[in-house]
Design an enzyme around this catalytic site. Sequence first.
Site, PDB file in Angstrom:
ATOM      1  N   GLY B 493       0.784  -1.231   0.000  1.00  0.00           N
ATOM      2  CA  GLY B 493       0.000   0.000   0.000  1.00  0.00           C
ATOM      3  C   GLY B 493       0.812   1.275   0.000  1.00  0.00           C
ATOM      4  N   SER B 494       2.075   1.201  -0.433  1.00  0.00           N
ATOM      5  CA  SER B 494       2.920   2.396  -0.402  1.00  0.00           C
ATOM      6  C   SER B 494       2.390   3.484  -1.340  1.00  0.00           C
ATOM      7  CB  SER B 494       4.359   2.044  -0.772  1.00  0.00           C
ATOM      8  OG  SER B 494       4.434   1.537  -2.087  1.00  0.00           O
ATOM      9  N   ALA B 531      12.674  -4.278   4.383  1.00  0.00           N
ATOM     10  CA  ALA B 531      12.981  -3.907   5.762  1.00  0.00           C
ATOM     11  C   ALA B 531      11.995  -2.866   6.282  1.00  0.00           C
ATOM     12  CB  ALA B 531      14.424  -3.418   5.893  1.00  0.00           C
ATOM     13  N   SER B 532      10.775  -2.907   5.753  1.00  0.00           N
ATOM     14  CA  SER B 532       9.682  -2.054   6.254  1.00  0.00           C
ATOM     15  C   SER B 532       9.994  -0.571   6.174  1.00  0.00           C
ATOM     16  CB  SER B 532       9.341  -2.426   7.705  1.00  0.00           C
ATOM     17  OG  SER B 532       9.118  -3.796   7.824  1.00  0.00           O
ATOM     18  N   ALA B 720       6.160   8.364  12.391  1.00  0.00           N
ATOM     19  CA  ALA B 720       5.938   7.013  11.875  1.00  0.00           C
ATOM     20  C   ALA B 720       7.231   6.203  11.883  1.00  0.00           C
ATOM     21  CB  ALA B 720       5.378   7.080  10.454  1.00  0.00           C
ATOM     22  N   LYS B 721       7.057   4.916  11.968  1.00  0.00           N
ATOM     23  CA  LYS B 721       8.154   3.976  11.734  1.00  0.00           C
ATOM     24  C   LYS B 721       7.560   2.755  11.050  1.00  0.00           C
ATOM     25  CE  LYS B 721       7.538   2.637  16.492  1.00  0.00           C
ATOM     26  NZ  LYS B 721       7.995   2.660  17.854  1.00  0.00           N
ATOM     27  N   GLU B 725       6.460  -6.459   9.101  1.00  0.00           N
ATOM     28  CA  GLU B 725       7.181  -7.709   9.354  1.00  0.00           C
ATOM     29  C   GLU B 725       6.984  -8.155  10.789  1.00  0.00           C
ATOM     30  OE1 GLU B 725      11.094  -7.022   6.516  1.00  0.00           O
ATOM     31  OE2 GLU B 725      11.359  -7.632   8.590  1.00  0.00           O
TER      32      GLU B 725
END
Lengths: 168, 770
Positions: B493-494, B531-532, B720-721, B725
């Site tokens: 969903g980026s 890596a999110s 945000a972070k 995963e």
Amino acid sequence: MTAAQPATGHDHVVVAADVNGVSVTEPVPTRWTLAQFLRDRLGLTGTKVSCELQVCGACSVLVDGAPVSACTYLAADIDGRRVQTVEGLAARDQLHPLQRSFVEHFALQCGFCTPGFLMMAKALLDRNPDPTEDEVKEYLDGNICRCTGYEPIVAAVLDAAKRMRGQA
Amino acid sequence: MSVERRRVAGQAVQRRDLFEKVTGAATYTVDVTPPGCLHAKVVRSSRAHARILGIETSAALAVPGVIAVVTASDLAALFPRFGHIIPDHAILAMEKVRYYGEPVALVVAENIVAASDGAEAVQVRYEDLPAAMDAEAALAPDAPILHDDDYGASGDESFSEMAATPGLPDHGDSPPRTNVAHTVDLSWGDVDAALAQAHIVVENRVHYPMLYAYAMEPYNAVASFTEDSLHVVSSAQHPFMVRTDLARIFSLPLSRVRVQVPYLGGGYGSKSYTKIEPLAAVGAWVVRQPVKLVLDVEEAIYTTRADSAAITVRSGFDAEGRILARAFDIVLDSGAYADNSPLVLAKAVNRCFGPYRVPNLRVRGRSVYTNTSPASSYRGFGAPQGALAGETNLDRAAAQLGIDPVEIRRRNLVPPGGEILPGKRGIDADLPADLELVAESLQRDARTVPGHGIGVACTASDAGAYPISTAIVRVQTDGSVTVLSGSTEMGQGSRSVLAQLVAEELGVPIEAVDVVQSDTAMSSYERTTGASRTTTLVGLAVQRACADARAKLTEMAAEIEQCPPESLAQGDGVLESADGRKLAFGDIISRWFGGDAGEVTGVGTLRRDGRTQKMPPFWEVGMVGVEVGIDPETGVVRVDQLVTVADVGFAFNPKAVEGQDLGAATQGLGGALFEELVYDGPQLVNPNMVEYRVPRMTDLADKIESIVVERGDGVGPYGAKGGGEGALNPMGAAVANAVAMATGKWPSRLPLTPERVWRLVNDLPEVDAE
Ligand code: FES
Ligand code: FES
């Protein structure tokens, strides 16, 4: 398209079928699966192929209203039948209630499994407009989704069923 | 525990890509077939380890429709290997094959039927070599050696430290070659002294299974050469990394290699780095026509799987259950080529001991070549392997000390800001608070009946990868905005999140924002999608690009209005003049250029400095709990409760965050209960989706609670972070702990199939199922 040329040295049959309301008459190699025919010959690439072993449901389409796995169903066998794919689900610019519900419930992420789920769910609701949660799970257990964890798909199907009953 | 709600960011907006996907209109790589496209089929090794004596292609070339058969000997003018850490991976096997399924030749034909027939007609003569089918065999003193060559390091600085010559021991002068592809050691304090003084020392050994990510769209690529440019459309997560490998193979400038990625049918890490793009490209290079290569699932399994692991852990505790020291020995079975396994190993080493205060630590990690399908990234990246060891070890200690499993974690978790890795970024999360959320939820619905058990597990992953990102926003004369990013939309969903961010930053309606991604010729540069990292790191670059666009618009408005730039106030899609007039972005552009034309381009970049100087850019939290019920007659494990915490700092789209979380948790449950690739002799016994069982709809837990936690403590936009995963990483460990509680026996390997659990219950040796 090269792949769509009659395969050299292989037998052909002519199939005449109704695909999403359009009559098509085409020669196809006898070896071809329905998925190949839809995707490579008719350009209906909405139907996806994954496992090729009838276990993931990504390729589900309806033939005479009943769900089949297009990855193993032979193209030759649609002769004289009616085929429905995801491309035929929406009416013009109006999404089918299942499609709308899938979007609203985030019932897909990558979307590769989605056409299969939608067609399977349509087959379910066509014969059972008011399924229980367990009936939904049971019916859709043959469709794999690797992204969502399924819960939103169940919710989307139940919600679409409700909407469709409301409309009827 | 709350963050500011915003106009667009933080709202459960409908993802626009989903509309395309529900109608069947969305284009995936597999849907791309350019005019005049030929089709390729790979001839694969039928041996695990063998010298190639000859490849007979004439019968294949005689098949009607076959145009060419490409073998390694055709690639003499090229750099014939790839690999972003160790360039050890032969495009087509040279001299010898190292695993069953390795590409030996590529048949290019007019259609796929002819290509398949041609591939079957290729005759390869082999001389078998002894094979090392698992890590233990590969580490034996007399083991057959897979790699005899020095491949050198890749040019990428952040990887070069990992590319110590493979096969060579770390120390020594003229050492014999081994099958160790890579080693990583990490230690501090005095482990032996601490263990000697410990109240109890708990040791156990675990096996983490060989997994297949099963992105439902198998690997595929279409390559074409035009003059001296290469164009590849591929199912790749990291198009820019693939571009680097392709440029090296063909000695082309980066600018002449275009890698384009449409929608991905799932990735989960398994589509990161180069896969089959070189195969399609050498086919196109030989025949000078577009070549399409689509793998089936079996071929995809033999292309990439996840590293299996054997891990021994020893921990010392004081009487209150506080960790005094931990020692881990990790061996990854990385398959025939290194691919990303050195990085997976480094992460397994960093993540195995958990987000706890560990005063003394020693980890030894080895990634080992074996004659099996090459392993590489898969969602979680070493964390699930390590957690299975570390987290079951913690529960064993709790049981020995008579402490509750939640309580022993309470006593050891690092507090907010606390260091997990010395000198690295402190933890940007409140883990003790997250743990309480899981514990409360589980307790609320727990059933204390025989055959039931609860398990919790925690992880924190040094995530985000290396912070290199760029972004471009192009503001149009009608005020709409085109965003360019090299980050790949693979289902997470980026595309939607980046549109939300731009709509928020520029104050324009989200419908006016379009995002164009993942095309090395058209989008901006992005190091990786993994890596999110996207929301956080690409988000920062996009935010900076928006600021840059606003700064440029302000200067232009000041010029046309003949006022000082400081007199203009920033508004939603507008600048406001001192006399209260609203100057729309589009009008500013039209007036500045004249003629109702032009655009403003804002550029944003991110590198390792400022707030992203300290590594990792952020920590990704994994905090899960499960309750399982076991049928003692059949060994079937049923998941009654599934509780996950998505500690993401700020949720751009809370529904999307929950979706990612449940998806990750479900994949974790797959590895915990069902999934395992099994070798018997040279080949896999279950390289298909019938025998490799993944979770299905009826496996759904009765209760699912995904708790989204927002404390604004991430480095990204609005605090945000990353997520996506986290819930997978501790899942295997949590299920193992729950099964242990339910059965009173400690499982040591996943997946906990009915047969394994039945054996456990009946005190039978835990031999491999199947
Ligand atoms: S592709 Fe047909 S069922 Fe999986
Ligand atoms: S949405 Fe990706 S597989 Fe279902």
